[in-house]
Design an enzyme around this catalytic site. Structure first.
Site, short mmCIF file in Angstrom:
data_model
loop_
_atom_site.label_atom_id
_atom_site.label_comp_id
_atom_site.label_asym_id
_atom_site.label_seq_id
_atom_site.Cartn_x
_atom_site.Cartn_y
_atom_site.Cartn_z
N SER A 114 0.79 -1.23 0.00
CA SER A 114 0.00 0.00 0.00
C SER A 114 0.83 1.28 0.00
CB SER A 114 -0.96 0.02 1.18
OG SER A 114 -0.26 0.19 2.40
N LYS A 158 0.86 4.70 6.81
CA LYS A 158 0.25 5.48 5.73
C LYS A 158 0.83 6.90 5.74
CE LYS A 158 -2.80 2.26 4.74
NZ LYS A 158 -2.52 1.39 3.65
#
Length: 178
Positions: free
Chosen positions: A36, A77
């Site tokens: 990701s 993230k």
């Protein structure tokens, strides 16, 4: 017996105590299991994460490690929205924060099903995150319970890749376009 205690037991116990204190209060190591955050961080990378005691010092574009309650695990993230920010995601995948275009030159793949304009008003004590590989990232846009992470769930700011050795180096933050 006294010599063994002074030469071995005290130094070993001191080292264990020091390592626990450092891990709890200074920094920790995080492992990345998914693509990701590609290309900034690859699957299997290990990161040095400095603990965050003043979240107000976090900047848009920082790579952050936080506890994600919905899946009962840690996530890595990129911070996009801080408390009070307005985050807009446009049909072409571009992102604006408070009306300013983000530098997204780090994005690996844009979301290929994002055909809808999205707008988020980041709540107080909350943060909005996106992965660098937008087409393959479970991030604020896709979370079920809330698109935001609470300040208390932020563990730290990822600073360096320490493994694999051919990728050792400082992680880069990205901010607004000028």
């Amino acid at each position: 017996m006294k010599r063994i205690f002074l030469d071995w037991i005290i130094p070993i116990l001191s080292a264990i105590l020091l390592s626990v204190i450092i891990k709890k209060y200074v920094f920790t190591v995080a492992s990345v299991p998914t693509p990701s955050m590609r290309p900034t961080i690859l699957e299997g990378d290990r990161l040095i994460v400095t603990r965050v005691y003043n979240p107000e010092k976090l900047q848009t574009g920082d790579v952050v490690v936080f506890y994600f309650k919905e899946e009962d695990e840690k996530f890595v993230k990129r911070l996009i929205g801080k408390p009070g920010d307005t985050v807009e995601i446009f049909e072409d995948g571009s992102v604006k924060v408070n009306g300013k275009q983000l530098d997204d030159s780090y994005v690996y793949e844009r979301e290929n099903v994002s055909d809808v304009y999205q707008k988020y008003e980041v709540q107080e004590d909350s943060y909005f995150f996106l992965g660098d590989n937008r087409n393959n990232s479970k991030d604020s846009r896709k979370w079920v319970t809330s698109p935001y992470i609470k300040e208390k769930d932020i563990e730290g700011k990822a600073q360096f890749t320490i493994f694999p050795f051919n990728r050792v180096g400082k992680l880069k933050s990205y901010g607004y376009l000028n």
